[in-house]
Design a protein around this motif. Structure first.
Motif, PDB file in Angstrom:
ATOM      1  N   GLN A 176       7.417  -1.100   8.288  1.00 31.14           N
ATOM      2  CA  GLN A 176       6.665  -0.500   6.805  1.00 31.14           C
ATOM      3  C   GLN A 176       7.747  -0.121   5.836  1.00 31.14           C
ATOM      4  O   GLN A 176       7.739   1.105   5.554  1.00 31.14           O
ATOM      5  CB  GLN A 176       5.835   0.524   7.119  1.00 31.14           C
ATOM      6  CG  GLN A 176       4.563   0.081   8.242  1.00 31.14           C
ATOM      7  CD  GLN A 176       4.236   1.115   9.079  1.00 31.14           C
ATOM      8  OE1 GLN A 176       4.462   2.325   8.652  1.00 31.14           O
ATOM      9  NE2 GLN A 176       3.347   0.935   9.842  1.00 31.14           N
ATOM     10  N   LEU A 209       4.984 -11.594  -0.665  1.00 31.08           N
ATOM     11  CA  LEU A 209       3.899 -12.593  -0.356  1.00 31.08           C
ATOM     12  C   LEU A 209       4.244 -13.868  -1.241  1.00 31.08           C
ATOM     13  O   LEU A 209       4.062 -15.071  -0.890  1.00 31.08           O
ATOM     14  CB  LEU A 209       2.683 -12.076  -0.449  1.00 31.08           C
ATOM     15  CG  LEU A 209       2.127 -11.164   0.480  1.00 31.08           C
ATOM     16  CD1 LEU A 209       0.725 -10.288   0.188  1.00 31.08           C
ATOM     17  CD2 LEU A 209       1.828 -12.063   1.625  1.00 31.08           C
ATOM     18  N   SER A 233       6.668   2.330  18.817  1.00 35.78           N
ATOM     19  CA  SER A 233       5.738   3.448  19.312  1.00 35.78           C
ATOM     20  C   SER A 233       6.297   4.880  18.970  1.00 35.78           C
ATOM     21  O   SER A 233       7.412   5.185  18.675  1.00 35.78           O
ATOM     22  CB  SER A 233       5.782   3.323  20.953  1.00 35.78           C
ATOM     23  OG  SER A 233       7.155   3.616  21.215  1.00 35.78           O
ATOM     24  N   ALA A 235       4.129 -15.622   6.373  1.00 37.81           N
ATOM     25  CA  ALA A 235       3.145 -14.680   6.132  1.00 37.81           C
ATOM     26  C   ALA A 235       3.083 -13.812   7.249  1.00 37.81           C
ATOM     27  O   ALA A 235       2.814 -12.513   7.280  1.00 37.81           O
ATOM     28  CB  ALA A 235       1.947 -15.261   5.764  1.00 37.81           C
ATOM     29  N   GLY A 236       3.339 -14.503   8.541  1.00 39.88           N
ATOM     30  CA  GLY A 236       3.008 -13.799   9.774  1.00 39.88           C
ATOM     31  C   GLY A 236       4.265 -12.856   9.947  1.00 39.88           C
ATOM     32  O   GLY A 236       4.205 -11.738  10.583  1.00 39.88           O
ATOM     33  N   LEU A 255       5.979 -11.308   7.574  1.00 41.48           N
ATOM     34  CA  LEU A 255       5.477 -10.111   6.728  1.00 41.48           C
ATOM     35  C   LEU A 255       4.418  -9.166   7.376  1.00 41.48           C
ATOM     36  O   LEU A 255       4.511  -7.996   7.164  1.00 41.48           O
ATOM     37  CB  LEU A 255       4.787 -10.722   5.204  1.00 41.48           C
ATOM     38  CG  LEU A 255       5.194 -10.013   4.153  1.00 41.48           C
ATOM     39  CD1 LEU A 255       6.478  -9.338   4.078  1.00 41.48           C
ATOM     40  CD2 LEU A 255       4.994 -10.717   2.921  1.00 41.48           C
ATOM     41  N   LEU A 256       3.466  -9.758   7.916  1.00 42.18           N
ATOM     42  CA  LEU A 256       2.368  -9.169   8.474  1.00 42.18           C
ATOM     43  C   LEU A 256       3.021  -7.919   9.589  1.00 42.18           C
ATOM     44  O   LEU A 256       2.719  -6.946   9.760  1.00 42.18           O
ATOM     45  CB  LEU A 256       1.278  -9.742   8.994  1.00 42.18           C
ATOM     46  CG  LEU A 256       0.080  -9.315   9.984  1.00 42.18           C
ATOM     47  CD1 LEU A 256      -0.411  -8.265   9.103  1.00 42.18           C
ATOM     48  CD2 LEU A 256      -0.767 -10.222  10.586  1.00 42.18           C
ATOM     49  N   TYR A 261       8.883  -1.449   3.283  1.00 41.79           N
ATOM     50  CA  TYR A 261       8.508  -1.192   1.644  1.00 41.79           C
ATOM     51  C   TYR A 261       7.411  -0.965   1.539  1.00 41.79           C
ATOM     52  O   TYR A 261       6.291  -1.430   1.716  1.00 41.79           O
ATOM     53  CB  TYR A 261       8.421  -3.102   1.460  1.00 41.79           C
ATOM     54  CG  TYR A 261       9.742  -3.717   1.549  1.00 41.79           C
ATOM     55  CD1 TYR A 261      10.036  -4.464   2.737  1.00 41.79           C
ATOM     56  CD2 TYR A 261      10.760  -3.961   0.382  1.00 41.79           C
ATOM     57  CE1 TYR A 261      11.234  -5.101   2.819  1.00 41.79           C
ATOM     58  CE2 TYR A 261      11.900  -4.464   0.477  1.00 41.79           C
ATOM     59  CZ  TYR A 261      12.159  -5.085   1.713  1.00 41.79           C
ATOM     60  OH  TYR A 261      13.286  -5.636   2.122  1.00 41.79           O
ATOM     61  N   ARG A 262       7.243   0.211   0.623  1.00 44.96           N
ATOM     62  CA  ARG A 262       6.156   1.107   0.541  1.00 44.96           C
ATOM     63  C   ARG A 262       5.433   0.617  -0.624  1.00 44.96           C
ATOM     64  O   ARG A 262       4.073   1.089  -0.504  1.00 44.96           O
ATOM     65  CB  ARG A 262       7.008   2.674   0.194  1.00 44.96           C
ATOM     66  CG  ARG A 262       7.655   3.159   1.341  1.00 44.96           C
ATOM     67  CD  ARG A 262       6.695   3.682   2.378  1.00 44.96           C
ATOM     68  NE  ARG A 262       7.674   3.904   3.544  1.00 44.96           N
ATOM     69  CZ  ARG A 262       6.959   4.480   4.745  1.00 44.96           C
ATOM     70  NH1 ARG A 262       5.630   4.685   4.718  1.00 44.96           N
ATOM     71  NH2 ARG A 262       7.786   4.866   5.758  1.00 44.96           N
ATOM     72  N   ARG A 263       6.066   0.303  -1.607  1.00 39.94           N
ATOM     73  CA  ARG A 263       5.137  -0.160  -2.832  1.00 39.94           C
ATOM     74  C   ARG A 263       4.510  -1.320  -2.698  1.00 39.94           C
ATOM     75  O   ARG A 263       4.820  -2.453  -2.070  1.00 39.94           O
ATOM     76  CB  ARG A 263       6.223  -0.262  -4.103  1.00 39.94           C
ATOM     77  CG  ARG A 263       6.988   0.861  -4.073  1.00 39.94           C
ATOM     78  CD  ARG A 263       7.848   1.046  -5.310  1.00 39.94           C
ATOM     79  NE  ARG A 263       8.665  -0.164  -5.426  1.00 39.94           N
ATOM     80  CZ  ARG A 263       9.345  -0.687  -6.704  1.00 39.94           C
ATOM     81  NH1 ARG A 263       9.353   0.291  -7.574  1.00 39.94           N
ATOM     82  NH2 ARG A 263      10.021  -1.647  -6.712  1.00 39.94           N
ATOM     83  N   TRP A 264       3.180  -1.241  -3.429  1.00 43.16           N
ATOM     84  CA  TRP A 264       2.023  -2.482  -3.696  1.00 43.16           C
ATOM     85  C   TRP A 264       3.059  -3.668  -4.119  1.00 43.16           C
ATOM     86  O   TRP A 264       2.976  -4.699  -3.660  1.00 43.16           O
ATOM     87  CB  TRP A 264       0.915  -2.256  -4.067  1.00 43.16           C
ATOM     88  CG  TRP A 264      -0.077  -1.431  -2.962  1.00 43.16           C
ATOM     89  CD1 TRP A 264      -0.157  -0.076  -2.931  1.00 43.16           C
ATOM     90  CD2 TRP A 264      -0.788  -2.015  -2.063  1.00 43.16           C
ATOM     91  NE1 TRP A 264      -1.190  -0.031  -1.836  1.00 43.16           N
ATOM     92  CE2 TRP A 264      -1.541  -1.167  -1.276  1.00 43.16           C
ATOM     93  CE3 TRP A 264      -1.145  -3.383  -1.609  1.00 43.16           C
ATOM     94  CZ2 TRP A 264      -2.157  -1.116  -0.392  1.00 43.16           C
ATOM     95  CZ3 TRP A 264      -1.948  -3.679  -0.716  1.00 43.16           C
ATOM     96  CH2 TRP A 264      -2.579  -2.666   0.001  1.00 43.16           C
ATOM     97  N   GLU A 267       4.754  -5.532   8.170  1.00 48.52           N
ATOM     98  CA  GLU A 267       3.912  -4.055   7.954  1.00 48.52           C
ATOM     99  C   GLU A 267       3.061  -3.569   8.636  1.00 48.52           C
ATOM    100  O   GLU A 267       2.716  -2.391   8.540  1.00 48.52           O
ATOM    101  CB  GLU A 267       2.809  -5.007   6.890  1.00 48.52           C
ATOM    102  CG  GLU A 267       2.010  -4.293   5.674  1.00 48.52           C
ATOM    103  CD  GLU A 267       3.017  -3.265   5.051  1.00 48.52           C
ATOM    104  OE1 GLU A 267       2.744  -2.446   4.677  1.00 48.52           O
ATOM    105  OE2 GLU A 267       4.119  -4.045   4.349  1.00 48.52           O
ATOM    106  N   MET A 268       3.122  -4.259   9.745  1.00 47.56           N
ATOM    107  CA  MET A 268       2.448  -3.397  11.217  1.00 47.56           C
ATOM    108  C   MET A 268       3.449  -2.611  11.700  1.00 47.56           C
ATOM    109  O   MET A 268       3.189  -1.707  12.785  1.00 47.56           O
ATOM    110  CB  MET A 268       1.593  -4.514  12.023  1.00 47.56           C
ATOM    111  CG  MET A 268       0.514  -4.781  11.418  1.00 47.56           C
ATOM    112  SD  MET A 268      -0.164  -6.326  12.610  1.00 47.56           S
ATOM    113  CE  MET A 268      -0.722  -5.218  13.927  1.00 47.56           C
ATOM    114  N   LEU A 273       5.174  -5.725  -1.769  1.00 48.42           N
ATOM    115  CA  LEU A 273       4.500  -6.496  -0.713  1.00 48.42           C
ATOM    116  C   LEU A 273       3.932  -7.748  -1.591  1.00 48.42           C
ATOM    117  O   LEU A 273       4.074  -8.756  -1.232  1.00 48.42           O
ATOM    118  CB  LEU A 273       3.276  -5.736  -0.227  1.00 48.42           C
ATOM    119  CG  LEU A 273       2.481  -6.403   0.775  1.00 48.42           C
ATOM    120  CD1 LEU A 273       3.041  -6.972   1.888  1.00 48.42           C
ATOM    121  CD2 LEU A 273       1.144  -5.590   1.176  1.00 48.42           C
TER     122      LEU A 273
END
Lengths: 482, 350
Positions: free
Chosen positions: A418, A430, A43, A407-408, A410-411, A420-423, A414-415, A426
């Motif tokens: 964060q 994945l 937060s 995947a959960g 990783l999500l 890992y900044r680079r696409w 990411e939420m 990610l």
């Protein structure tokens, strides 16, 4: 083949299906329990809260204990980083565990060490004799370096460090751990906000391979190129971000990683420190703490943080990884056997009824089910005991469901953090979440099974040498082991 | 239902779930980038306005009262207010208040959106108007922990003695982390004296402990008598001892010595409270009264950390220290406490 055997095979195949379905459902439930905890921890007022901890007079002092064996590549950077951690009162205790390389010489030169009388406490019995004690000549540098005889057990070095530590909290880290600057503040918060109950805090560990590390600090986080390393990143996310955070919420933490853990010193002394006979000393000490606190009828908590506070170099080759996982499995078996009276015992609350049985069934015996199950399903398919649809269902339960859980994780990362900044990072992760279930999972099960066999046989499982790529110097971790 | 049908259903369900996870992950990453860029664009227009307000210009800030402008404006203003002091801070705060931004933030502190409440509360804390005490006090009862924590921190910045009571109540209710309340009370400073003295007698030992620490850190000598009383309270005595050490008044010496001697007595060996003993010895060391020297010497023979504390307390005792204290140089407290003179001597004599 007799009908009885075929029937048994069919029943076992159903058991395998149920096993994978239950395992992944448990992980999904843990994800759902961990998610709110993780999201709350990021937060908005996070930074100001850490500032408050820094100026709070009630924030306890911490002794950072670093056992080191042949760590010449990283010890100076690690020690310097530990001394630079943002925290009001610390001391750093490095235990040179009989290094045969230049570990001590580098420390002596860099920190201008002087030898003093080796008067160290004896609250915890230790095995390796202490040879000398050194402090920094500059009194403004709160550093103590102990040289001791190597006993091939990290736990012994830790115990010497604890005996030497002078503060009420002890933080045990690995010599190659790269800590976040606010790691100690994060770890201290539970102790400050709930001082009567919190006895140990574990930090979330992440893999640093592939990242740019400069002088013990992470400059840029990146995913490595090797799949074996990428898959471990996913594993660590699932393990720390999901599993341990979830277990912490449920009051079922049984492991605080040896790479970063903070303990009340008196509680550690109360359980006799770390067990030098155990290969899983990090789990062993926490289970021992649970046992003792329950016996004393104390109201207590063991907390696992969601924040990534410590980055570590994970094995970059299958060979070294196999050795590590065999050792982990062997260590887990030792712990569960040693504390078998607690398993399934309601006297130990959620630890006895939930956590320990979970680790027994799904972590320790899991590889048995996975490997035997794989063979049984293939055999059943070949013999016509099960239909192709059923076999496909097992695949779905084992692998697709497993990918969903990863995947959960990783999500959630990411939420929340964060990092890992680079696409492309990610994308790599994945892909690793999928790849983990094709080949790696089966190999991993085999290594863990072998560790279990070693434990049952009572075979000595050595630590071995970790092939360090060295994170101390500037620039990224090199692609290939020199 | 046949195995094939179950397989089909399971595969569809899990695949949908998996695709949803992946899409959500990609969306989260994309949205984060979009939001960051949107914020940066808006901040580029807001920042110059606030800088002009800081310079004392009459600037129209009405666009910062509502909507996205309000959120960006509050975040930028909060950061700016943290970096200015004195007259500049006061002027900017007055301008923000005169433009209605403070009233708008107080209204948004009751908003249905937790994020909006949070940002509004942080803004109110940064502006630091005592008139916002009521709004922030109400936020201490918010259902979101992060909002409650932000409210506690903001109350500490208001410079109003009326903030003490709601902070103490929140602490007693366990609604806000101890560290946030402790630092908020510290930030209120001597203004909080009256409220703190009352809180030293609170029924909740957590409140008494935190208040004791704050009184000691603030150097409130008026708290001496209640702190001495708290030394007899086993649930708060460690905090009371630390506070008395910070106050440094020699009146505390006899009681601290007596309680330490009681802890060190053989009768209490099994139940001795090392954390209190160490805190009390450290407090006596801070006070620096020679009447405590026999206590230090008794403590030298006890557990290692107690002996360490005693050896450190003895070090400033000067040339008239007792003969036993010369043995201190070989103790870890003398060495690991970086007493380099004795370290060098020990090293040379080996």
């Amino acid at each position: 083949m007799s009908d009885l055997l075929l029937d048994a095979l069919g029943i076992f195949d159903w058991f395998v299906l149920g096993y994978f379905a239950v395992l992944n459902t448990i992980m999904l439930v843990v994800l759902l329990v961990a998610a709110p905890v993780v999201l709350r921890s990021v937060s908005r007022p996070e930074r100001p809260n850490l500032d408050d901890l820094f100026v709070n007079p009630m924030t306890p002092a911490i002794s950072v204990v670093i056992p080191a064996y042949n760590e010449e590549q990283s010890i100076v950077a690690s020690t310097r980083a530990a001394l630079a951690l943002r925290y009001p009162r610390t001391e750093v205790v490095v235990v040179d565990d009989g290094s045969t390389d230049a570990t001590f010489e580098l420390l002596r030169e860099r920190f201008d060490l002087v030898e003093v009388a080796p008067d160290i406490g004896d609250e915890i019995p230790t095995a390796g004799a202490v040879r000398s004690l050194h402090v920094a000549a500059d009194p403004g540098v709160p550093l103590v370096v102990i040289r001791k005889v190597n006993t091939r057990r990290r736990a012994d070095a830790l115990n010497v460090g604890i005996n030497t530590a002078r503060h009420e909290l002890v933080c045990c880290i690995d010599a190659d751990s790269v800590l976040e600057p606010d790691a100690l503040l994060h770890a201290a918060r539970p102790f400050v906000d709930d001082p009567d109950r919190v006895v140990a805090v574990g930090g979330a560990i992440r893999a640093v391979n592939g990242s740019i590390v400069d002088d013990g600090h992470i400059r840029e986080l990146r995913t490595p190129r090797r799949w074996v390393e990428r898959i471990q990143i996913i594993e660590y996310l699932r393990s720390f971000l999901l599993a341990r955070t979830g277990w912490s919420r449920l009051g079922g933490v049984i492991i605080v990683s040896g790479a970063f853990g903070v303990y009340r010193r008196d509680v550690l002394v109360g359980v006799g420190g770390f067990d030098i006979e155990s290969l899983g000393e990090d789990a062993d000490v926490i289970v021992a703490i649970h046992r003792r606190q329950r016996a004393l009828r104390h109201d207590y908590r063991v907390v696992s943080l969601a924040e990534p506070v410590c980055w570590t170099e994970v094995p970059s080759t299958a060979r070294v990884l196999a050795r590590q996982r065999r050792r982990w499995s062997h260590g887990l078996a030792q712990v569960l056997w040693k504390q078998r009276a607690m398993v399934g015992n309601p006297r130990y609350g959620r630890i006895g009824v939930l956590a320990l049985p979970y680790y027994l069934v799904f972590e320790l015996l899991g590889p048995v089910v996975e490997i035997v199950g794989l063979v049984a399903v293939l055999l059943g398919l070949w013999l016509g005991v099960i239909s192709p649809s059923f076999a496909a269902l097992v695949v779905v339960a084992a692998f697709v469901y497993g990918v969903l859980v990863s995947a959960g994780a990783l999500l959630l990362e990411e939420m929340s953090f964060q990092r890992y900044r680079r696409w492309r990072d990610l994308g790599a992760l994945l892909a690793a979440a999928v790849m983990e279930n094709i080949g790696f999972r089966q190999m991993h099960a085999w290594w863990r099974l072998w560790g279990l066999v070693q434990a049952v046989r009572g075979t000595e499982s050595a630590w071995g040498e970790m092939e360090r790529l060295g994170l101390a110097s500037g620039g990224s971790v090199p692609e290939h082991t020199p | 239902m046949s195995a094939a049908q179950v397989f089909g259903l399971a595969l569809v369900a899990l695949s949908v779930g998996l695709v949803a996870m992946v899409v959500a992950t990609l969306f989260a990453k994309t949205w984060r980038g979009v939001r960051a860029r949107r914020f940066a664009r808006r901040a580029r227009t807001v920042r110059p306005l606030l800088l002009r307000a800081l310079d004392g210009d009459a600037v129209d800030l009405s666009e910062l009262r509502r909507g996205h402008g309000a959120e960006v404006g509050r975040i930028v203003a909060t950061g700016m207010l943290a970096n200015v002091r004195g007259t500049d801070r006061r002027m900017l705060g007055e301008h923000l208040e005169s433009e209605g931004l403070v009233a708008a933030a107080e209204a948004d502190a009751r908003s249905g959106s937790p994020r909006r409440r949070l940002i509004a509360i942080e803004f109110l804390g940064a502006v630091g108007r005592p008139a916002s005490t009521a709004a922030l006090g109400a936020a201490l009862r918010d259902r979101i922990p992060a909002v409650r924590t932000a409210a506690a921190r903001a109350l500490g910045r208001l410079g109003s003695a009326s903030a003490v009571a709601p902070l103490v109540d929140a602490l007693a209710a366990g609604a806000v982390p101890r560290s946030s309340v402790t630092v908020a009370l510290l930030r209120l400073g001597p203004l909080a004296e009256e409220g703190l003295l009352v809180a030293l007698d609170h029924e909740d030992p957590v409140v008494r402990s935190v208040t004791a620490e704050v009184c000691g850190s603030l150097g409130l000598t008026s708290a001496r008598a209640p702190l001495l009383a708290l030394v007899r309270d086993r649930r708060c005595r460690t905090s009371a001892a630390r506070a008395l050490g910070r106050l440094g008044h020699p009146d505390a010496v006899p009681l601290l010595c007596a309680t330490v001697e009681a802890e060190l007595s053989p009768a209490r060996a099994r139940w001795s409270d090392d954390s209190f003993t160490i805190a009390a010895i450290n407090a006596l060391g801070s006070i620096g009264d020679r009447r405590a020297i026999p206590v230090y010497e008794s403590a030298l023979g006890r557990s290692r950390l107690v002996a360490l504390a005693a050896s450190e307390a003895l070090r400033p005792a000067g040339p008239r220290r007792s003969r036993r204290s010369t043995a201190l140089r070989s103790l870890p407290g003398g060495a690991a406490g970086h007493d380099t003179e004795s370290s060098a001597t020990d090293g040379a004599s080996r």
